[in-house]
Design an enzyme around this catalytic site. Structure first.
Site, PDB file in Angstrom:
ATOM      1  N   GLU A 294       0.854  -1.193   0.000  1.00  0.00           N
ATOM      2  CA  GLU A 294       0.000   0.000   0.000  1.00  0.00           C
ATOM      3  C   GLU A 294       0.889   1.242   0.000  1.00  0.00           C
ATOM      4  O   GLU A 294       1.881   1.300   0.726  1.00  0.00           O
ATOM      5  CB  GLU A 294      -0.895   0.021   1.239  1.00  0.00           C
ATOM      6  CG  GLU A 294      -2.184  -0.757   1.093  1.00  0.00           C
ATOM      7  CD  GLU A 294      -3.288   0.031   0.407  1.00  0.00           C
ATOM      8  OE1 GLU A 294      -3.055   1.196   0.029  1.00  0.00           O
ATOM      9  OE2 GLU A 294      -4.389  -0.525   0.244  1.00  0.00           O
TER      10      GLU A 294
ATOM     11  N   ARG B  70     -17.618   2.322   0.238  1.00  0.00           N
ATOM     12  CA  ARG B  70     -16.869   1.149  -0.230  1.00  0.00           C
ATOM     13  C   ARG B  70     -17.805   0.215  -0.997  1.00  0.00           C
ATOM     14  O   ARG B  70     -19.008   0.462  -1.108  1.00  0.00           O
ATOM     15  CB  ARG B  70     -16.241   0.403   0.959  1.00  0.00           C
ATOM     16  CG  ARG B  70     -15.358   1.272   1.862  1.00  0.00           C
ATOM     17  CD  ARG B  70     -14.087   1.704   1.208  1.00  0.00           C
ATOM     18  NE  ARG B  70     -13.263   0.575   0.809  1.00  0.00           N
ATOM     19  CZ  ARG B  70     -12.478  -0.113   1.636  1.00  0.00           C
ATOM     20  NH1 ARG B  70     -12.419   0.214   2.924  1.00  0.00           N
ATOM     21  NH2 ARG B  70     -11.751  -1.113   1.195  1.00  0.00           N
TER      22      ARG B  70
ATOM     23  N   TRP C 258     -17.479  -6.864  -1.935  1.00  0.00           N
ATOM     24  CA  TRP C 258     -16.498  -7.667  -2.669  1.00  0.00           C
ATOM     25  C   TRP C 258     -17.040  -9.079  -2.896  1.00  0.00           C
ATOM     26  O   TRP C 258     -16.482 -10.065  -2.450  1.00  0.00           O
ATOM     27  CB  TRP C 258     -15.183  -7.720  -1.900  1.00  0.00           C
ATOM     28  CG  TRP C 258     -14.484  -6.384  -1.841  1.00  0.00           C
ATOM     29  CD1 TRP C 258     -14.838  -5.229  -2.469  1.00  0.00           C
ATOM     30  CD2 TRP C 258     -13.304  -6.079  -1.092  1.00  0.00           C
ATOM     31  NE1 TRP C 258     -13.953  -4.219  -2.174  1.00  0.00           N
ATOM     32  CE2 TRP C 258     -13.001  -4.714  -1.333  1.00  0.00           C
ATOM     33  CE3 TRP C 258     -12.468  -6.814  -0.256  1.00  0.00           C
ATOM     34  CZ2 TRP C 258     -11.904  -4.078  -0.755  1.00  0.00           C
ATOM     35  CZ3 TRP C 258     -11.378  -6.187   0.315  1.00  0.00           C
ATOM     36  CH2 TRP C 258     -11.098  -4.837   0.065  1.00  0.00           C
TER      37      TRP C 258
ATOM     38  N   ASP D 174      -8.312  -3.869  -9.063  1.00  0.00           N
ATOM     39  CA  ASP D 174      -7.707  -3.196  -7.913  1.00  0.00           C
ATOM     40  C   ASP D 174      -6.866  -4.164  -7.077  1.00  0.00           C
ATOM     41  O   ASP D 174      -6.922  -5.382  -7.244  1.00  0.00           O
ATOM     42  CB  ASP D 174      -8.832  -2.602  -7.061  1.00  0.00           C
ATOM     43  CG  ASP D 174      -8.387  -1.426  -6.207  1.00  0.00           C
ATOM     44  OD1 ASP D 174      -7.182  -1.105  -6.211  1.00  0.00           O
ATOM     45  OD2 ASP D 174      -9.250  -0.831  -5.535  1.00  0.00           O
TER      46      ASP D 174
ATOM     47  N   GLU E 201      -1.416  -6.166  -3.799  1.00  0.00           N
ATOM     48  CA  GLU E 201      -0.155  -5.987  -3.072  1.00  0.00           C
ATOM     49  C   GLU E 201      -0.229  -6.444  -1.619  1.00  0.00           C
ATOM     50  O   GLU E 201       0.682  -6.172  -0.840  1.00  0.00           O
ATOM     51  CB  GLU E 201       0.268  -4.511  -3.099  1.00  0.00           C
ATOM     52  CG  GLU E 201      -0.642  -3.541  -2.339  1.00  0.00           C
ATOM     53  CD  GLU E 201      -1.982  -3.307  -2.998  1.00  0.00           C
ATOM     54  OE1 GLU E 201      -3.012  -3.433  -2.297  1.00  0.00           O
ATOM     55  OE2 GLU E 201      -2.020  -3.017  -4.204  1.00  0.00           O
TER      56      GLU E 201
ATOM     57  N   ARG F 232      -3.242  -1.272 -10.503  1.00  0.00           N
ATOM     58  CA  ARG F 232      -2.353  -0.375  -9.766  1.00  0.00           C
ATOM     59  C   ARG F 232      -1.146  -1.120  -9.202  1.00  0.00           C
ATOM     60  O   ARG F 232      -0.050  -0.581  -9.139  1.00  0.00           O
ATOM     61  CB  ARG F 232      -3.088   0.336  -8.633  1.00  0.00           C
ATOM     62  CG  ARG F 232      -3.344  -0.520  -7.404  1.00  0.00           C
ATOM     63  CD  ARG F 232      -3.996   0.249  -6.276  1.00  0.00           C
ATOM     64  NE  ARG F 232      -4.014  -0.538  -5.042  1.00  0.00           N
ATOM     65  CZ  ARG F 232      -4.633  -0.155  -3.935  1.00  0.00           C
ATOM     66  NH1 ARG F 232      -5.269   0.994  -3.893  1.00  0.00           N
ATOM     67  NH2 ARG F 232      -4.608  -0.913  -2.859  1.00  0.00           N
TER      68      ARG F 232
ATOM     69  N   ASP G 262      -4.084   5.576  -5.363  1.00  0.00           N
ATOM     70  CA  ASP G 262      -4.924   6.475  -4.575  1.00  0.00           C
ATOM     71  C   ASP G 262      -4.149   7.710  -4.115  1.00  0.00           C
ATOM     72  O   ASP G 262      -3.476   7.664  -3.082  1.00  0.00           O
ATOM     73  CB  ASP G 262      -5.470   5.741  -3.351  1.00  0.00           C
ATOM     74  CG  ASP G 262      -6.230   4.473  -3.724  1.00  0.00           C
ATOM     75  OD1 ASP G 262      -6.612   4.349  -4.893  1.00  0.00           O
ATOM     76  OD2 ASP G 262      -6.431   3.624  -2.846  1.00  0.00           O
TER      77      ASP G 262
ATOM     78  N   HIS H 111     -12.856  10.124 -11.132  1.00  0.00           N
ATOM     79  CA  HIS H 111     -13.184   9.297  -9.966  1.00  0.00           C
ATOM     80  C   HIS H 111     -13.864  10.214  -8.960  1.00  0.00           C
ATOM     81  O   HIS H 111     -13.374  11.309  -8.682  1.00  0.00           O
ATOM     82  CB  HIS H 111     -11.917   8.697  -9.365  1.00  0.00           C
ATOM     83  CG  HIS H 111     -12.167   7.544  -8.432  1.00  0.00           C
ATOM     84  ND1 HIS H 111     -13.116   7.561  -7.436  1.00  0.00           N
ATOM     85  CD2 HIS H 111     -11.565   6.322  -8.353  1.00  0.00           C
ATOM     86  CE1 HIS H 111     -13.100   6.410  -6.792  1.00  0.00           C
ATOM     87  NE2 HIS H 111     -12.173   5.635  -7.327  1.00  0.00           N
TER      88      HIS H 111
END
Length: 776
Positions: A221, A370, A373, A481, A484, A531, A548, A622
């Site tokens: 992040e 949010r 998911w 998205d 990581e 990303r 972000d 966005h």
């Protein structure tokens, strides 16, 4: 995505206030250590290399390999130019090893580490044998030091006319068991010039030149509130890594390119550190016993990128529709999408796609708005989804969605026909903890578990989910998205540790998305933007986005960092990249009516971000993590008009971008280019980090500060025409050195960012005609 709990916010507020009272500042950006010719962090200054091998020179396929016995130095050269592409330091070991550990902690995709005391450091290298056998030079010997005696072997291997491999393995073969040394890390130490600038390392947001710093290579992040002091200071202490550090990035790459056009990268995916703190050396520390590197031959910076992307991969030419207009991000359901669409139509705004990331439904968390998911269409939010998709496509507007490699348990949510988490858990398709339970990762108000992409059946299953739930719903692409967050102690089907797989997971995630497009017949007509990345992500990623950014002007995590990210990623083989117009992260929090944090997207910031984005590969909006907290493109009529104006400018240079996209696909060249790539002999251009070239013919110097109506611009050698006034500046007339440009100052009122083009260029003429049409 990070979360502020109320109790932590209170601690943050109290601590911030205390620092303010005491007048203490806590800058995130650390100054580089003073460069000296003496020592690396891990002590290679007193290393030694010795060999009884006589001096030799071997030449093959344009490469030259030399061992200089008098200097105890190994070299790799370009046979034609005699340029030194790689060389060890005279008399110093170039291979070393140690037994040491790294203590790793993790929190929601943020990773922090602490170096433990080394139990053995093998600083001294002997070379007992060297043998040339086309196309490879092998060498072997011993590494010794306090509590250390270990054998190693290595090889330089010609891979192509642009790349040579360097493979080193440290082991204990040939020694009695009682004399074996445990080795956890290999070091590679080699020479650099004190004045050499060092670029690369992926999508970096703080610096372009890393000379004088230590770079950890780990996808993680980026962090939020990074550099917004004193919040960063306290947030990183309350939740380690949450605010990030100057080096944290989603796309970290073990690769560099120097101002002398020398380049090297690692094939390894294990965590590594590049120590650039010494004036005359580079030292790589790798968490493995086997180091696999490649040396790139280049005559120019663009040659170096081309050579590197032979290995890293090159991104396909995007479909033409994707850059014929704006990609409009909208949340809130069908009615809101149609309303915004009508407003944009009334202004004649060219639209390529509507990006509807909330197609799965919205959940409200303490962090902001949010998503669920579970990758199922929310029929309550989009009751007329098939009709909406059809209506948009009839106007040649595509629909894009959102997905990530996490699954959340939705037990209790009755409006979804499938619980993908439950399915994957039952099938054994999830990443687990050592105890075998799903590795649920806190994501700010809910948890998610990564799909085990090392499991062939899970990989296939997740592709089938995406084919049916995204492509089957009429989408031509999506934001892919995350990627990581694989924990270091995770257990996967492959049997490899999370530590070994962590940097490889983003590549697997990109590969899965690429295969979904290919197997669905959309590789030429669809897209995915990611990303997270690592060294070979460009091989699979159709395009990237920067991640972000904060809705601020700052250089640490705001609009300025977005420019740095575009430049650094372009230098690192991520040829097609872009960012969120306006930034993403807003924080507006109060405690008992007192503003605690008040960071949000302002009108001026949005307008300036609109301007710069028109001269990047993609023009995408966005609404942000808290849409109600930030200005949107349709918050006022003049904002929508400005957005439409620059959408038309963006569309007008589609033919030029098409040429650049094809060049990126064929040679790995970035669309957004550091000035140095085209002006490598211009030292002034090499130091600039707030301007760029879009291809060779457009120069962009965006406004990156509030209340700014003028700015200084550096024009490199040659004539340049100012887009808005038509005035041409011929920098070659300003001085005797044809490689040097000139600083000028130009007006930059809102709506007229400093943009220049080469006189007579096709793209310049097209831009001029577009402006003339808008003024009629």
């Amino acid at each position: 995505m990070q979360l502020f709990f109320k109790s932590k916010l209170l601690l943050l507020y109290v601590g911030s206030s205390l620092l303010g009272v005491l007048g203490i500042t806590t800058p995130t950006l650390s100054a580089p250590k003073p460069l000296t010719p003496k020592t690396n962090l891990w002590g290679a200054d007193d290393s030694k290399v010795s060999s009884t091998t006589e001096s030799f020179t071997f030449e093959s396929q344009g490469w030259t390999f030399q061992w200089d016995q008098a200097l105890s130095q190994m070299r790799v050269l370009d046979t034609k130019s005699h340029k030194k592409l790689w060389e060890s330091r005279p008399g110093r070991a170039f291979v070393m090893a140690q037994n040491a550990d790294v203590s790793m902690s993790q929190w929601r995709g943020s990773f922090t580490w602490k170096q433990q005391q080394g139990l053995a450091l093998c600083r001294n290298q002997t070379i007992d044998s060297m043998e040339w056998k086309e196309p490879q030079l092998t060498f072997a010997g011993a590494l010794t030091g306090p509590h250390c005696n270990v054998r190693y072997h290595g090889a330089f291997t010609i891979l192509s006319d642009k790349r040579v491999g360097l493979d080193v393995t440290v082991g204990d073969q040939g020694l009695p068991v009682g004399h074996q040394t445990k080795i956890t890390e290999v070091f590679l130490n080699f020479s650099t010039q004190p004045q050499e600038k060092i670029f690369g390392f992926g999508s970096q947001f703080t610096y372009l030149d890393f000379k004088g710093r230590i770079i950890p290579v780990l996808s993680t992040e980026q962090g939020h509130l990074r550099g917004v002091q004193p919040y960063t200071f306290f947030l990183n202490r309350i939740s380690p890594g949450a605010a990030g550090y100057w080096h944290t990035t989603y796309s970290s790459m073990a690769y560099f390119l120097t101002s002398d056009y020398r380049s090297l990268f690692l094939e390894n995916t294990e965590m590594s550190f590049f120590d650039l703190t010494v004036a005359d050396s580079i030292e790589i520390r790798l968490r493995s016993r086997n180091l696999r590197a490649q040396i790139v031959k280049a005559q120019t910076p663009l040659d170096a990128i081309e050579g590197y992307t032979e290995y890293a991969g090159r991104m396909p030419t995007p479909p033409r529709w994707l850059h014929e207009g704006a990609i409009v991000g909208k949340m809130g359901g069908s009615e809101k999408v149609r309303k915004l669409w009508q407003k944009l139509q009334d202004l004649g705004t060219p639209i390529a796609a509507f990006w509807l990331q909330d197609w799965v439904g919205l959940r409200i968390t303490p962090f902001g708005t949010r998503l669920w998911w579970n990758w199922q269409l929310d029929h309550n939010l989009y009751p007329d989804w098939p009709h909406l998709v059809t209506d948009l496509k009839q106007k040649n507007i595509q629909v894009l969605g959102y997905v990530n490699p996490f699954l959340s348990d939705i037990t209790g949510r009755r409006d979804s026909p499938r619980n993908l988490f439950a399915e994957a858990k039952a099938l054994g398709y999830l990443v687990t903890k050592p105890d075998g339970t799903p590795y649920e990762i806190d994501s700010g108000g809910f948890t998610g578990t990564l799909v085990d992409l090392t499991h062939p059946a899970a990989f296939h299953w997740y592709k089938s989910v995406m084919k049916s739930e995204l492509i089957g719903r009429g989408m031509k692409g999506w934001m892919a998205d995350f990627g990581e967050a694989l924990p270091f102690d995770a257990v996967t089907h492959s049997g490899l540790s999370g530590a070994a797989l962590h940097n490889a997971y983003p590549v697997l995630w990109a590969k899965l998305n690429r295969e979904v497009l290919e197997e669905s017949g959309l590789i030429q007509d669809g897209t995915v933007f990611l990303r997270a990345g690592f060294t070979q992500s460009p091989r699979y990623a159709p395009m990237f986005w920067l991640g972000d950014q904060m809705t601020t002007w700052d250089q640490h995590d705001g609009i300025k960092s977005a420019v740095t990210g575009l430049l650094s990623s372009g230098l690192s083989g991520m040829s097609i990249n872009h960012g969120d117009i306006g930034g993403l992260i807003a924080f507006r929090r109060k405690i008992v009516g007192i503003p605690l944090i008040d960071i949000y997207r302002t009108r001026e910031l949005l307008l300036r971000w609109i301007e710069l984005s028109a001269f990047t590969p993609f023009y995408r909006t966005h609404e942000g993590n808290s849409p109600e907290a930030s200005i949107q493109i349709d918050s006022a009529p003049d904002l929508l008009e400005a957005f439409a104006k620059f959408a038309k400018i963006y569309k007008s240079i589609a033919d030029y971008r098409e040429i650049l996209f094809k060049e990126a696909s064929a040679r790995g060249y970035p669309l957004v280019r550091h000035l140095w790539l085209h002006y490598p002999d211009d030292s002034e251009a090499a130091a600039i980090k707030d301007q760029w070239l879009l291809g060779p013919d457009i120069l962009v110097a965006p406004i990156l500060d509030p209340v700014t109506q003028r700015r200084r611009v550096y024009l490199p050698s040659g004539p340049w025409t100012h887009l808005w006034t038509g005035q041409t500046f011929d920098t070659q007339k300003f001085g005797p050195n044809p490689a040097t440009g000139q600083w000028i100052e130009v007006a930059a009122p809102m709506g007229q960012p400093p943009v220049f083009y080469k006189p007579g260029s096709m793209v310049g003429e097209r831009l001029t005609r577009t402006l003339q049409t808008q003024q009629q």
